[in-house]
Design a protein around this motif. Structure first.
Motif, PDB file in Angstrom:
ATOM      1  N   ALA A 264      18.383  -5.663  -3.929  1.00  0.00           N
ATOM      2  CA  ALA A 264      18.813  -4.625  -4.857  1.00  0.00           C
ATOM      3  C   ALA A 264      19.815  -4.258  -3.295  1.00  0.00           C
ATOM      4  CB  ALA A 264      19.318  -3.517  -4.702  1.00  0.00           C
ATOM      5  N   ALA A 265      18.950  -4.387  -2.500  1.00  0.00           N
ATOM      6  CA  ALA A 265      19.216  -4.379  -0.519  1.00  0.00           C
ATOM      7  C   ALA A 265      19.356  -5.286  -0.351  1.00  0.00           C
ATOM      8  CB  ALA A 265      17.444  -3.201  -0.181  1.00  0.00           C
ATOM      9  N   ASP A 266      19.046  -7.020  -0.544  1.00  0.00           N
ATOM     10  CA  ASP A 266      18.953  -7.528   0.149  1.00  0.00           C
ATOM     11  C   ASP A 266      20.241  -8.127  -0.408  1.00  0.00           C
ATOM     12  OD1 ASP A 266      16.633  -8.067   1.542  1.00  0.00           O
ATOM     13  OD2 ASP A 266      15.320  -8.973  -0.387  1.00  0.00           O
TER      14      ASP A 266
ATOM     15  N   ALA B 286      14.658  -0.447 -11.517  1.00  0.00           N
ATOM     16  CA  ALA B 286      14.271  -0.015 -12.254  1.00  0.00           C
ATOM     17  C   ALA B 286      12.039  -0.396 -12.311  1.00  0.00           C
ATOM     18  CB  ALA B 286      13.761  -1.133 -13.382  1.00  0.00           C
ATOM     19  N   SER B 287      12.414  -1.157 -11.262  1.00  0.00           N
ATOM     20  CA  SER B 287      10.555  -1.760 -10.369  1.00  0.00           C
ATOM     21  C   SER B 287      10.937  -1.485  -9.178  1.00  0.00           C
ATOM     22  CB  SER B 287      10.506  -2.758 -11.150  1.00  0.00           C
ATOM     23  OG  SER B 287      11.099  -3.497 -10.367  1.00  0.00           O
ATOM     24  N   PRO B 288      10.428  -1.457  -8.291  1.00  0.00           N
ATOM     25  CA  PRO B 288      10.211  -1.870  -6.682  1.00  0.00           C
ATOM     26  C   PRO B 288      11.499  -3.350  -6.421  1.00  0.00           C
ATOM     27  CG  PRO B 288       8.593  -0.742  -6.582  1.00  0.00           C
ATOM     28  CD  PRO B 288       9.093  -1.198  -8.362  1.00  0.00           C
TER      29      PRO B 288
ATOM     30  N   ALA C 221      14.985   2.461   0.154  1.00  0.00           N
ATOM     31  CA  ALA C 221      14.842   1.005   0.455  1.00  0.00           C
ATOM     32  C   ALA C 221      15.947   0.744   2.599  1.00  0.00           C
ATOM     33  CB  ALA C 221      15.206   0.134   0.235  1.00  0.00           C
ATOM     34  N   VAL C 222      15.976   0.038   3.004  1.00  0.00           N
ATOM     35  CA  VAL C 222      16.274  -0.079   4.370  1.00  0.00           C
ATOM     36  C   VAL C 222      15.939  -1.488   4.839  1.00  0.00           C
ATOM     37  CG1 VAL C 222      17.668   0.714   6.253  1.00  0.00           C
ATOM     38  CG2 VAL C 222      16.975   2.220   4.461  1.00  0.00           C
ATOM     39  N   THR C 223      16.762  -2.035   4.584  1.00  0.00           N
ATOM     40  CA  THR C 223      16.986  -3.740   4.642  1.00  0.00           C
ATOM     41  C   THR C 223      17.691  -4.070   5.831  1.00  0.00           C
ATOM     42  OG1 THR C 223      18.447  -5.191   3.426  1.00  0.00           O
ATOM     43  CG2 THR C 223      15.982  -4.797   2.695  1.00  0.00           C
ATOM     44  N   LEU C 224      16.624  -4.938   7.481  1.00  0.00           N
ATOM     45  CA  LEU C 224      17.423  -5.246   8.119  1.00  0.00           C
ATOM     46  C   LEU C 224      17.192  -6.706   8.692  1.00  0.00           C
ATOM     47  CD1 LEU C 224      15.700  -2.341   9.078  1.00  0.00           C
ATOM     48  CD2 LEU C 224      17.276  -2.255  10.929  1.00  0.00           C
ATOM     49  N   ASP C 225      17.975  -7.034   9.034  1.00  0.00           N
ATOM     50  CA  ASP C 225      18.252  -8.616   9.681  1.00  0.00           C
ATOM     51  C   ASP C 225      19.064  -8.569  11.062  1.00  0.00           C
ATOM     52  OD1 ASP C 225      17.704 -11.577   8.131  1.00  0.00           O
ATOM     53  OD2 ASP C 225      19.493 -11.389   9.468  1.00  0.00           O
ATOM     54  N   ILE C 226      18.366  -9.097  11.889  1.00  0.00           N
ATOM     55  CA  ILE C 226      19.253  -9.166  13.515  1.00  0.00           C
ATOM     56  C   ILE C 226      19.814 -10.308  13.258  1.00  0.00           C
ATOM     57  CG2 ILE C 226      18.798  -9.360  15.765  1.00  0.00           C
ATOM     58  CD1 ILE C 226      15.472  -9.065  15.909  1.00  0.00           C
ATOM     59  N   ASP C 227      21.647  -9.455  13.724  1.00  0.00           N
ATOM     60  CA  ASP C 227      22.802 -11.172  13.496  1.00  0.00           C
ATOM     61  C   ASP C 227      22.671 -12.014  14.783  1.00  0.00           C
ATOM     62  OD1 ASP C 227      25.087  -8.199  13.244  1.00  0.00           O
ATOM     63  OD2 ASP C 227      23.462  -8.996  11.713  1.00  0.00           O
ATOM     64  N   HIS C 228      22.347 -13.629  14.512  1.00  0.00           N
ATOM     65  CA  HIS C 228      22.357 -14.350  15.396  1.00  0.00           C
ATOM     66  C   HIS C 228      21.470 -14.275  15.853  1.00  0.00           C
ATOM     67  CE1 HIS C 228      26.899 -14.651  14.147  1.00  0.00           C
ATOM     68  NE2 HIS C 228      26.904 -13.121  15.180  1.00  0.00           N
TER      69      HIS C 228
ATOM     70  N   PHE D 194       0.811  -1.048  -0.213  1.00  0.00           N
ATOM     71  CA  PHE D 194      -0.055   0.156   0.083  1.00  0.00           C
ATOM     72  C   PHE D 194       1.215   1.577   0.105  1.00  0.00           C
ATOM     73  CE2 PHE D 194      -4.253   2.499   0.153  1.00  0.00           C
ATOM     74  CZ  PHE D 194      -4.057   3.478   1.238  1.00  0.00           C
ATOM     75  N   ALA D 195       1.855   1.161   0.663  1.00  0.00           N
ATOM     76  CA  ALA D 195       2.817   2.450   0.608  1.00  0.00           C
ATOM     77  C   ALA D 195       3.248   2.478  -0.272  1.00  0.00           C
ATOM     78  CB  ALA D 195       3.451   2.010   1.685  1.00  0.00           C
ATOM     79  N   LEU D 196       4.024   1.305  -1.248  1.00  0.00           N
ATOM     80  CA  LEU D 196       4.529   1.565  -2.778  1.00  0.00           C
ATOM     81  C   LEU D 196       3.531   2.546  -3.625  1.00  0.00           C
ATOM     82  CD1 LEU D 196       6.508  -1.811  -2.635  1.00  0.00           C
ATOM     83  CD2 LEU D 196       7.564   0.891  -2.445  1.00  0.00           C
ATOM     84  N   LYS D 197       2.552   2.239  -3.386  1.00  0.00           N
ATOM     85  CA  LYS D 197       1.369   2.534  -4.593  1.00  0.00           C
ATOM     86  C   LYS D 197       1.266   3.763  -4.298  1.00  0.00           C
ATOM     87  CE  LYS D 197      -1.527  -1.344  -4.646  1.00  0.00           C
ATOM     88  NZ  LYS D 197      -3.137  -1.996  -5.258  1.00  0.00           N
ATOM     89  N   GLN D 198       1.230   4.516  -2.997  1.00  0.00           N
ATOM     90  CA  GLN D 198       1.388   5.614  -2.322  1.00  0.00           C
ATOM     91  C   GLN D 198       2.434   6.797  -2.837  1.00  0.00           C
ATOM     92  OE1 GLN D 198      -1.526   5.669  -1.530  1.00  0.00           O
ATOM     93  NE2 GLN D 198      -1.569   7.371  -0.306  1.00  0.00           N
ATOM     94  N   PHE D 199       3.615   5.805  -3.457  1.00  0.00           N
ATOM     95  CA  PHE D 199       4.572   7.072  -3.805  1.00  0.00           C
ATOM     96  C   PHE D 199       4.797   6.782  -4.800  1.00  0.00           C
ATOM     97  CE2 PHE D 199       6.281   6.843   0.575  1.00  0.00           C
ATOM     98  CZ  PHE D 199       7.175   5.886   0.562  1.00  0.00           C
ATOM     99  N   ASP D 200       4.371   5.872  -5.533  1.00  0.00           N
ATOM    100  CA  ASP D 200       3.633   6.214  -6.744  1.00  0.00           C
ATOM    101  C   ASP D 200       3.348   6.784  -7.562  1.00  0.00           C
ATOM    102  OD1 ASP D 200       4.592   4.897  -9.967  1.00  0.00           O
ATOM    103  OD2 ASP D 200       2.300   4.076  -9.718  1.00  0.00           O
ATOM    104  N   LEU D 201       1.555   6.965  -6.824  1.00  0.00           N
ATOM    105  CA  LEU D 201       0.520   7.823  -7.180  1.00  0.00           C
ATOM    106  C   LEU D 201       1.384   9.596  -6.786  1.00  0.00           C
ATOM    107  CD1 LEU D 201      -2.674   6.565  -5.422  1.00  0.00           C
ATOM    108  CD2 LEU D 201      -1.398   6.733  -7.679  1.00  0.00           C
TER     109      LEU D 201
END
Length: 516
Positions: free
Chosen positions: A495-497, A487-489, A391-398, A377-384
């Motif tokens: 790329a962030a991953d 080119a796309s979300p 995009a900031v991806t996070l992953d808890i270590d261990h 839903f947020a991505l649609k708002q950004f597109d509109l």
């Protein structure tokens, strides 16, 4: 006795149901939107007050360092008049931060002043702030007071001791509160047409900074927000200020001085916009209401035609079947009243379930962050809005070790802990999501890779400094990609991953920005 026929009853029922449904939706939407705007305004004002409090803290910290340096240089050359004058001139001219710099001897006599003033040098001071500095003989930020020459000011002071430890006096840098000073530059005064403004109070609740310079010096300690901020609290609150104006105020304390900063916006500025929106909505609804009325009238004629035919046949008492046909009509009005009640109750219940279902479908139940549906839903708002984002991806270590060593309950607590840290380290416009397991995502609108990296580093620093539910801090690895480079979300997230995985392979607890 006259009774309404079925056509009029059907039309009345339709109009009543439509009016109640529209009224319920209209007013529920109005008050819900109003409450959301209030909450957003309070949080924005709180964050603004916190930011300005931190800036002011840094200013006074730097000021104390400048004075400490000057005091150290004067400890061996206090009797050198040219050297004293050079130090006060340096303080006054360095960035033009202070209104006046003076050196006062141990007996309370002004021995140097900048700007130079023959009327000041040689005067023995007896003001509250000067007496306090001479008595305390320690670094001090005074509350506002009236100086010997009648100026309303506050001072930052530092004692001067000789190498043998004897007290020589102190050096002071002052801010004239009823004149334009460095606080105006630090706090960034803006005059808003909607009446928004900020102010600063000292430890006694006296105004030391206000957009209306005539109010500087007034005591506003009766204000509930001022009382809370002077107790060291930070937050947002709706309040009636000392002038009787309904305000949405955010507040934060200045740690180094015990003062408080309050940023506020008139409640009427928000309700006025909502009222205009409500009027526009009603005007736009009039054509649809007239069209609906015509449709309801046509439908009521269609529904009532068979029943009216039955009623007409009841006039022919001689027909064998007349009594049975009329008797079937007798319970009609009771059934219609039951249908009316059931319909209204059903519409109300349906609306409640739809609102609850929509909220649940977009929210992660464990952390309260958005889920994948909420992210979409947020991505649609950004597109509109044609907004770019980082995009900031996070992953808890261990994280697996957390579950293995402490159990899944503690693991869930760690996930909620990270979600709360993310909220505290983000802006109101940022979109925070849990993608599943220990994987999280932040969407930062109108932010480039550099800005996203700063935000991510702030988050990692907070994690390193905060004890998690495991009893020790946890760390996270972060990957960053910007939508403008892909080119796309989906490509942005990929790329962030990939950047996240590189951060993992590079040793974790770090940030990697995807290559453009």
């Amino acid at each position: 006795m006259y009774k309404l026929d079925l056509q009029k009853l059907t039309l009345l029922l339709a109009l009543l149901a439509g009016f109640l449904t529209f009224g319920n939706s209209f007013f529920a939407g109005y008050f819900t939107q109003r409450d959301q705007l209030f909450e957003q305004t309070l949080e924005a004002n709180r964050a603004y007050a916190r930011k300005l409090a931190d800036i002011t803290d840094r200013f006074f910290l730097n000021s104390r360092r400048e004075l400490a340096y000057a005091a150290e240089s004067l400890s061996t050359r206090f009797d050198d008049k040219d050297w004293r004058d050079a130090q006060t001139a340096r303080l006054k001219l360095k960035g033009d931060q202070f209104s006046r710099a003076v050196i006062i001897s141990a007996n309370g006599q002004i021995v140097s002043a900048s700007p130079e003033s023959a009327s000041l040098v040689g005067i023995t001071v007896n003001s509250v702030g000067a007496t306090q500095a001479l008595t305390l003989r320690a670094p001090l930020i005074t509350d506002p007071y009236v100086a010997t020459d009648g100026t309303y000011l506050l001072a930052v002071t530092h004692p001067i001791f000789a190498p043998d430890g004897s007290y020589l006096g102190y050096i002071s840098a002052s801010l004239f509160l009823r004149e334009r000073n460095v606080l105006h530059e630090l706090l960034g005064v803006h005059y808003h047409r909607d009446g928004s403004y900020l102010y600063v109070v000292d430890t006694q609740g006296n105004l030391i900074f206000h957009e209306d310079g005539q109010r500087v010096g007034q005591n506003v300690s009766s204000n509930a927000v001022v009382q809370r901020v002077l107790l060291g609290h930070e937050g947002g609150q709706r309040v009636i200020n000392t002038l009787g104006v309904d305000m949405l105020a955010g507040y934060a304390p200045i740690q180094s001085t015990g003062w408080g900063i309050v940023a506020q916006r008139p409640t009427a500025a928000i309700t006025a916009k909502l009222a205009e929106l409500a009027r526009t909505t009603l005007l736009n609804a009039v054509p649809f209401a007239l069209f609906s009325l015509a449709v309801f009238w046509w439908l009521s004629r269609l529904i009532s035609a068979p029943i009216r035919a039955l009623a007409d046949t009841a006039e022919h008492w001689g027909a064998p079947e007349a009594a049975s046909r009329i008797s079937t009509v007798n319970s009609w009005y009771f059934e219609v009243s039951r249908l009316k009640v059931a319909m209204l109750a059903g519409v109300s219940l349906l609306q409640q379930k739809m609102v609850a279902l929509e909220a649940a479908s977009m929210t992660d139940p464990l952390t309260g962050l958005r889920n994948r549906r909420g992210m979409a839903f947020a991505l649609k708002q950004f597109d509109l809005l044609d907004q770019r984002y980082a995009a900031v991806t996070l992953d808890i270590d261990h994280f697996k070790q957390v579950n293995d060593q402490h159990g899944h309950d503690v693991g869930d607590a760690v996930l909620r802990f990270l979600a709360e840290i993310m909220r505290e380290c983000s802006r109101p416009t940022d979109v925070l999501c849990r993608m599943g397991g220990e994987e999280f995502l932040m969407l930062l609108p109108e932010t480039d890779a550099s800005g996203a990296s700063i935000a991510a580093e702030r988050l990692l620093a907070r994690l390193r400094q905060t004890v998690s539910p495991t009893g020790t801090p946890v760390t996270a690895s972060i990957g960053i990609a910007c939508s403008g480079n892909h080119a796309s979300p989906e490509a942005t997230f990929k790329a962030a991953d990939e950047a996240l995985y590189r951060a993992k392979r590079a040793g974790r607890d770090r940030i990697v920005i995807a290559a453009t």
